[in-house]
Design an enzyme around this catalytic site. Structure first.
Site, PDB file in Angstrom:
ATOM      1  N   TYR A  24       0.878  -1.199  -0.061  1.00  0.00           N
ATOM      2  CA  TYR A  24      -0.040  -0.093  -0.154  1.00  0.00           C
ATOM      3  C   TYR A  24       0.813   1.185   0.115  1.00  0.00           C
ATOM      4  CZ  TYR A  24      -3.513  -3.278   0.972  1.00  0.00           C
ATOM      5  OH  TYR A  24      -4.294  -4.228   1.094  1.00  0.00           O
ATOM      6  N   HIS A 101      -9.008   1.392  -5.720  1.00  0.00           N
ATOM      7  CA  HIS A 101      -8.103   0.565  -5.032  1.00  0.00           C
ATOM      8  C   HIS A 101      -6.581   1.031  -5.354  1.00  0.00           C
ATOM      9  CE1 HIS A 101     -11.550  -2.009  -3.895  1.00  0.00           C
ATOM     10  NE2 HIS A 101     -11.858  -1.833  -5.097  1.00  0.00           N
TER      11      HIS A 101
END
Length: 149
Positions: A24, A101
């Protein structure tokens, strides 16, 4: 309809920058909020930025957005794959919905390949890191400009 856009973030995104940075990245949710607000100002959008680990809060914000918002940019996180309730709430919203996302969910575990939210989203952005939020905001702004004529 105003240039109000809700940017909604699902579970565990409060740990952005700390949780699995190899997937991430190192940016925090505060960094994402700062960047969204800066771009929103540039594009003439008012940003309401929220994060919750609780499904019902995300649903409440979607319901709130129904009254005033032109768009929702949403990273539903793990609720992407499980929440019919969020899909049902999004189906009551008439504005633009962009699903975001941070990682490319299609390169990850099989269970992450399914999205209930995509059934309502006008567009899906995945794999561009936190820049995906900014791409989503740009798309909402473009659609608003086109609607004005």
């Amino acid at each position: 309809m105003s240039g109000l856009v809700y940017v909604l973030n699902g579970p565990n995104l409060n740990l952005l920058g700390k949780r699995q940075p190899h997937i991430y990245g190192h940016e925090t949710l505060a960094d994402v909020e700062r960047d969204c607000r800066a771009l929103g100002k540039e594009l003439g959008l008012e940003i309401r930025f929220h994060q919750s680990n609780r499904e019902y809060e995300l649903i409440d914000w979607i319901h709130e957005a129904r009254e005033t918002a032109a768009g929702i940019v949403m990273n539903p996180a793990a609720f992407t794959h499980t929440s019919v309730a969020i899909l049902d709430a999004l189906n009551t919203f008439e504005g633009t919905v962009i699903e975001v996302h941070i990682s490319n969910v299609h390169k990850r575990e099989e269970f992450r390949h399914h999205s209930f939210v995509s059934k309502r989203a006008d567009g899906v952005i995945a794999g561009f890191g936190t820049q995906g939020y900014l791409l989503g905001l740009r798309r909402v702004a473009k659609l608003l400009d086109e609607a004005k004529g």
